[in-house]
Design a protein around this motif. Structure first.
Motif, PDB file in Angstrom:
ATOM      1  N   CYS A 279      -3.953 -54.346 -32.580  1.00 19.20           N
ATOM      2  CA  CYS A 279      -4.791 -54.253 -31.383  1.00 19.20           C
ATOM      3  C   CYS A 279      -5.905 -55.296 -31.322  1.00 19.20           C
ATOM      4  CB  CYS A 279      -5.390 -52.855 -31.281  1.00 19.20           C
ATOM      5  SG  CYS A 279      -6.486 -52.415 -32.659  1.00 19.20           S
ATOM      6  N   ASN A 280      -6.089 -56.084 -32.390  1.00 18.80           N
ATOM      7  CA  ASN A 280      -7.183 -57.061 -32.422  1.00 18.80           C
ATOM      8  C   ASN A 280      -8.543 -56.380 -32.267  1.00 18.80           C
ATOM      9  OD1 ASN A 280      -6.797 -59.896 -32.945  1.00 18.80           O
ATOM     10  ND2 ASN A 280      -5.391 -59.922 -31.207  1.00 18.80           N
ATOM     11  N   ALA A 281      -8.727 -55.322 -32.999  1.00 17.23           N
ATOM     12  CA  ALA A 281      -9.990 -54.583 -32.979  1.00 17.23           C
ATOM     13  C   ALA A 281     -10.137 -53.831 -34.291  1.00 17.23           C
ATOM     14  CB  ALA A 281     -10.035 -53.620 -31.808  1.00 17.23           C
ATOM     15  N   ILE A 282     -11.355 -53.334 -34.522  1.00 12.59           N
ATOM     16  CA  ILE A 282     -11.631 -52.508 -35.700  1.00 12.59           C
ATOM     17  C   ILE A 282     -11.855 -51.082 -35.231  1.00 12.59           C
ATOM     18  CG2 ILE A 282     -13.172 -52.111 -37.657  1.00 12.59           C
ATOM     19  CD1 ILE A 282     -13.889 -55.093 -37.537  1.00 12.59           C
ATOM     20  N   ILE A 283     -11.077 -50.153 -35.762  1.00 11.62           N
ATOM     21  CA  ILE A 283     -11.161 -48.742 -35.379  1.00 11.62           C
ATOM     22  C   ILE A 283     -11.510 -47.926 -36.613  1.00 11.62           C
ATOM     23  CG2 ILE A 283      -9.889 -46.752 -34.470  1.00 11.62           C
ATOM     24  CD1 ILE A 283      -8.078 -48.832 -33.022  1.00 11.62           C
ATOM     25  N   GLU A 284     -12.506 -47.062 -36.474  1.00 14.04           N
ATOM     26  CA  GLU A 284     -12.822 -46.130 -37.552  1.00 14.04           C
ATOM     27  C   GLU A 284     -11.760 -45.040 -37.551  1.00 14.04           C
ATOM     28  OE1 GLU A 284     -16.815 -44.189 -39.418  1.00 14.04           O
ATOM     29  OE2 GLU A 284     -16.490 -43.841 -37.286  1.00 14.04           O
ATOM     30  N   THR A 285     -10.986 -44.970 -38.609  1.00 15.99           N
ATOM     31  CA  THR A 285      -9.792 -44.128 -38.639  1.00 15.99           C
ATOM     32  C   THR A 285     -10.107 -42.649 -38.437  1.00 15.99           C
ATOM     33  OG1 THR A 285      -8.768 -45.732 -40.143  1.00 15.99           O
ATOM     34  CG2 THR A 285      -7.750 -43.551 -39.994  1.00 15.99           C
ATOM     35  N   LYS A 286     -11.140 -42.153 -39.103  1.00 18.03           N
ATOM     36  CA  LYS A 286     -11.454 -40.723 -39.064  1.00 18.03           C
ATOM     37  C   LYS A 286     -11.881 -40.271 -37.684  1.00 18.03           C
ATOM     38  CE  LYS A 286     -14.287 -37.222 -41.413  1.00 18.03           C
ATOM     39  NZ  LYS A 286     -15.303 -36.990 -42.486  1.00 18.03           N
ATOM     40  N   THR A 287     -12.672 -41.083 -36.994  1.00 12.88           N
ATOM     41  CA  THR A 287     -13.242 -40.675 -35.707  1.00 12.88           C
ATOM     42  C   THR A 287     -12.493 -41.238 -34.505  1.00 12.88           C
ATOM     43  OG1 THR A 287     -14.765 -42.565 -35.668  1.00 12.88           O
ATOM     44  CG2 THR A 287     -15.535 -40.530 -36.736  1.00 12.88           C
ATOM     45  N   ASN A 288     -11.578 -42.178 -34.767  1.00  6.46           N
ATOM     46  CA  ASN A 288     -10.868 -42.868 -33.677  1.00  6.46           C
ATOM     47  C   ASN A 288     -11.822 -43.599 -32.741  1.00  6.46           C
ATOM     48  OD1 ASN A 288      -8.050 -42.368 -34.187  1.00  6.46           O
ATOM     49  ND2 ASN A 288      -8.429 -40.225 -33.662  1.00  6.46           N
ATOM     50  N   GLU A 289     -12.906 -44.121 -33.298  1.00  8.74           N
ATOM     51  CA  GLU A 289     -13.846 -44.909 -32.504  1.00  8.74           C
ATOM     52  C   GLU A 289     -13.583 -46.392 -32.713  1.00  8.74           C
ATOM     53  OE1 GLU A 289     -18.067 -43.895 -32.003  1.00  8.74           O
ATOM     54  OE2 GLU A 289     -18.505 -45.863 -32.920  1.00  8.74           O
ATOM     55  N   LEU A 290     -13.432 -47.110 -31.612  1.00  8.08           N
ATOM     56  CA  LEU A 290     -13.311 -48.557 -31.682  1.00  8.08           C
ATOM     57  C   LEU A 290     -14.726 -49.118 -31.839  1.00  8.08           C
ATOM     58  CD1 LEU A 290     -11.036 -50.798 -29.492  1.00  8.08           C
ATOM     59  CD2 LEU A 290     -13.362 -51.505 -30.055  1.00  8.08           C
ATOM     60  N   ILE A 291     -15.027 -49.686 -33.006  1.00  7.18           N
ATOM     61  CA  ILE A 291     -16.395 -50.115 -33.286  1.00  7.18           C
ATOM     62  C   ILE A 291     -16.615 -51.598 -33.033  1.00  7.18           C
ATOM     63  CG2 ILE A 291     -16.741 -48.261 -34.964  1.00  7.18           C
ATOM     64  CD1 ILE A 291     -16.524 -50.414 -37.146  1.00  7.18           C
ATOM     65  N   ASP A 292     -15.526 -52.385 -32.979  1.00  5.54           N
ATOM     66  CA  ASP A 292     -15.693 -53.812 -32.721  1.00  5.54           C
ATOM     67  C   ASP A 292     -14.411 -54.374 -32.135  1.00  5.54           C
ATOM     68  OD1 ASP A 292     -17.886 -55.720 -33.061  1.00  5.54           O
ATOM     69  OD2 ASP A 292     -16.436 -56.905 -34.181  1.00  5.54           O
ATOM     70  N   GLY A 293     -14.574 -55.224 -31.124  1.00  4.14           N
ATOM     71  CA  GLY A 293     -13.423 -55.819 -30.461  1.00  4.14           C
ATOM     72  C   GLY A 293     -13.647 -57.287 -30.191  1.00  4.14           C
ATOM     73  N   CYS A 294     -12.645 -57.924 -29.575  1.00  6.68           N
ATOM     74  CA  CYS A 294     -12.746 -59.330 -29.193  1.00  6.68           C
ATOM     75  C   CYS A 294     -12.064 -59.504 -27.845  1.00  6.68           C
ATOM     76  CB  CYS A 294     -12.123 -60.238 -30.252  1.00  6.68           C
ATOM     77  SG  CYS A 294     -10.330 -60.072 -30.427  1.00  6.68           S
ATOM     78  N   ARG A 295     -11.992 -60.724 -27.347  1.00  7.39           N
ATOM     79  CA  ARG A 295     -11.466 -60.914 -26.001  1.00  7.39           C
ATOM     80  C   ARG A 295      -9.955 -60.706 -25.917  1.00  7.39           C
ATOM     81  NH1 ARG A 295     -12.641 -67.377 -25.239  1.00  7.39           N
ATOM     82  NH2 ARG A 295     -10.806 -68.182 -26.317  1.00  7.39           N
ATOM     83  N   ASN A 296      -9.278 -60.633 -27.064  1.00  9.27           N
ATOM     84  CA  ASN A 296      -7.835 -60.374 -27.068  1.00  9.27           C
ATOM     85  C   ASN A 296      -7.496 -58.927 -27.422  1.00  9.27           C
ATOM     86  OD1 ASN A 296      -7.196 -62.993 -26.367  1.00  9.27           O
ATOM     87  ND2 ASN A 296      -6.872 -63.684 -28.471  1.00  9.27           N
ATOM     88  N   THR A 297      -8.486 -58.064 -27.469  1.00  4.05           N
ATOM     89  CA  THR A 297      -8.262 -56.674 -27.850  1.00  4.05           C
ATOM     90  C   THR A 297      -7.434 -55.929 -26.804  1.00  4.05           C
ATOM     91  OG1 THR A 297     -10.287 -56.516 -29.160  1.00  4.05           O
ATOM     92  CG2 THR A 297      -9.408 -54.453 -28.283  1.00  4.05           C
ATOM     93  N   ILE A 298      -6.503 -55.124 -27.286  1.00  9.53           N
ATOM     94  CA  ILE A 298      -5.792 -54.145 -26.457  1.00  9.53           C
ATOM     95  C   ILE A 298      -6.131 -52.772 -27.033  1.00  9.53           C
ATOM     96  CG2 ILE A 298      -3.558 -53.284 -25.688  1.00  9.53           C
ATOM     97  CD1 ILE A 298      -2.464 -56.125 -25.998  1.00  9.53           C
ATOM     98  N   ILE A 299      -6.860 -51.970 -26.274  1.00 15.37           N
ATOM     99  CA  ILE A 299      -7.310 -50.668 -26.783  1.00 15.37           C
ATOM    100  C   ILE A 299      -6.125 -49.719 -26.850  1.00 15.37           C
ATOM    101  CG2 ILE A 299      -8.908 -48.755 -26.459  1.00 15.37           C
ATOM    102  CD1 ILE A 299     -10.668 -50.612 -24.804  1.00 15.37           C
ATOM    103  N   PRO A 300      -5.762 -49.242 -28.049  1.00 14.01           N
ATOM    104  CA  PRO A 300      -4.594 -48.361 -28.166  1.00 14.01           C
ATOM    105  C   PRO A 300      -4.880 -46.962 -27.608  1.00 14.01           C
ATOM    106  CG  PRO A 300      -5.233 -49.302 -30.298  1.00 14.01           C
ATOM    107  CD  PRO A 300      -6.368 -49.508 -29.362  1.00 14.01           C
ATOM    108  N   TYR A 301      -3.845 -46.324 -27.070  1.00 11.41           N
ATOM    109  CA  TYR A 301      -3.979 -44.928 -26.672  1.00 11.41           C
ATOM    110  C   TYR A 301      -4.214 -44.091 -27.934  1.00 11.41           C
ATOM    111  CZ  TYR A 301      -3.127 -40.375 -24.645  1.00 11.41           C
ATOM    112  OH  TYR A 301      -3.279 -39.077 -24.236  1.00 11.41           O
ATOM    113  N   GLY A 302      -5.088 -43.131 -27.853  1.00  3.86           N
ATOM    114  CA  GLY A 302      -5.460 -42.319 -29.008  1.00  3.86           C
ATOM    115  C   GLY A 302      -6.868 -42.610 -29.486  1.00  3.86           C
ATOM    116  N   VAL A 303      -7.385 -43.801 -29.154  1.00  2.00           N
ATOM    117  CA  VAL A 303      -8.784 -44.098 -29.429  1.00  2.00           C
ATOM    118  C   VAL A 303      -9.636 -43.234 -28.505  1.00  2.00           C
ATOM    119  CG1 VAL A 303     -10.582 -45.854 -29.284  1.00  2.00           C
ATOM    120  CG2 VAL A 303      -8.350 -46.445 -30.226  1.00  2.00           C
TER     121      VAL A 303
END
Length: 357
Positions: A243-267
């Motif tokens: 997804c080109n992003a950093i997701i905190e696994t336990k909370t499903n929070e996307l904490i950092d992204g970039c211009r190529n990020t695709i936010i996955p379903y489930g976040v």
């Protein structure tokens, strides 16, 4: 007979009262006793002045800020040629602590001794070279940390970090405009605060699987960042579905992204400052699994429209700050109670009750 009994009882009462008065007096004067106080003097040995301290007997000393001396690096405070342990050593007399120094290294890398006197950290960089290598040891002790602001606003292009580094401090590489990529050490445990924010040419960042703690605004305003990932095997963070992003696994929070990020379903949430200043120029799709969007999440970008799904029940402050010409399409009909009153602080156009037909 009655008279004798009365006299015995009277004597007993007098003894009892005198005993009580004695104990009360002892306790009172014990409480009034003050501990002796001693003066701790700091001899900076040619460095900047440090004020002396008055300390009660048996107490420890609060460690002062390190003194400064042109051309030298501060080592530690010494008493009788032994490093003073500010955490554990107690004052029992008037003492003078003497600063010891060593010459500033030729490469301009300033190593400072940690409070435990067992490790060093990189405190500052005063060199001119754009190619920097950090030593794994210094004066016989391990170097395990890049300190806060250590390389901020320098012209470094490449830096080699040893595997002894376990922590990178807040804003450690902030404003390193010529840094395009950085290989993080294999034993790294934490990256504090916006360690890489405002690195205008930073293009890629890979978080090692060893990392256990990351902070918001990690890469805020890194406008050319196109590749952002977490190494496989990390149990705390992930980059699921590439997804080109950093997701905190336990909370499903996307904490950092970039211009190529695709936010996955489930976040379920987008963290504070996750896309701040990431040069977003096209609409980013927000899945309807998202229930919360943090403060400044999309601030300082140039994209023109975004759709907020009805699933979003919480919104922080200034989410779209300084996003000029942005139109916000909301699937709900009005602002929910869980949205901050200043969520749209830049007063962008909002289309309520939007239906994507």
């Amino acid at each position: 007979m009655i008279n004798q009994t009365y006299k015995k009882n009277t004597r007993w009462h007098i003894v009892l009262i005198l005993s009580l008065l004695y104990f009360i007096t002892v306790i009172y004067f014990a409480g009034c006793t003050t501990n002796q106080k001693f003066t701790v003097t700091f001899n900076s040995n040619g460095g900047s002045h440090i004020e002396s301290r008055i300390v009660e007997e048996g107490k420890t000393i609060y460690k002062p800020s390190n003194p400064e001396k042109q051309g030298y690096v501060f080592d530690a405070w010494y008493f009788d040629d032994q490093k003073w342990d500010f955490k554990n050593q107690k004052v029992t007399q008037d003492i003078t602590l003497v600063a010891k120094w060593f010459l500033q290294p030729a490469d301009g890398i300033i190593y400072m001794l940690n409070d435990d006197y067992s490790t060093y950290y990189v405190d500052d960089y005063l060199g001119t070279s754009t190619e920097v290598t950090i030593s794994s040891t210094y004066r016989g002790l391990p170097v395990n940390e890049i300190g806060s602001w250590a390389f901020s606003d320098t012209n470094i292009r490449n830096i080699n970090l040893p595997d002894s580094i376990i922590s990178i401090g807040d804003c450690a590489f902030q404003g390193c405009d010529y840094l395009t990529t950085i290989d993080l050490p294999n034993n790294l445990l934490e990256i504090v605060g916006g360690a890489f924010q405002n690195c205008d040419r930073l293009q890629s960042l890979l978080i090692p699987k060893s990392v256990t703690k990351l902070s918001p605004f990690l890469t805020a305003r890194c406008r050319n960042l196109t590749s952002l990932a977490v190494e496989e095997g990390n149990i705390y963070y992930d980059s699921r579905n590439n997804c080109n992003a950093i997701i905190e696994t336990k909370t499903n929070e996307l904490i950092d992204g970039c211009r190529n990020t695709i936010i996955p379903y489930g976040v379920s949430s987008i963290g504070n400052g996750a896309f701040e200043g990431k040069n977003l120029q096209k609409m980013i799709s927000i899945p309807n699994s998202i229930v919360k969007i943090g403060s400044l999440a999309f601030a300082d970008n140039a994209f023109f429209n975004i759709i907020i799904p009805s699933s979003v029940t919480e919104m922080g402050t200034s989410v779209f700050e300084n996003c000029l010409n942005l139109t916000i399409y909301c699937e709900i009909s009005s602002r929910p109670d869980g949205w901050s009153k200043t969520w749209n602080s830049s007063h962008n156009q909002v289309i309520w009750n939007y239906t994507n037909s």
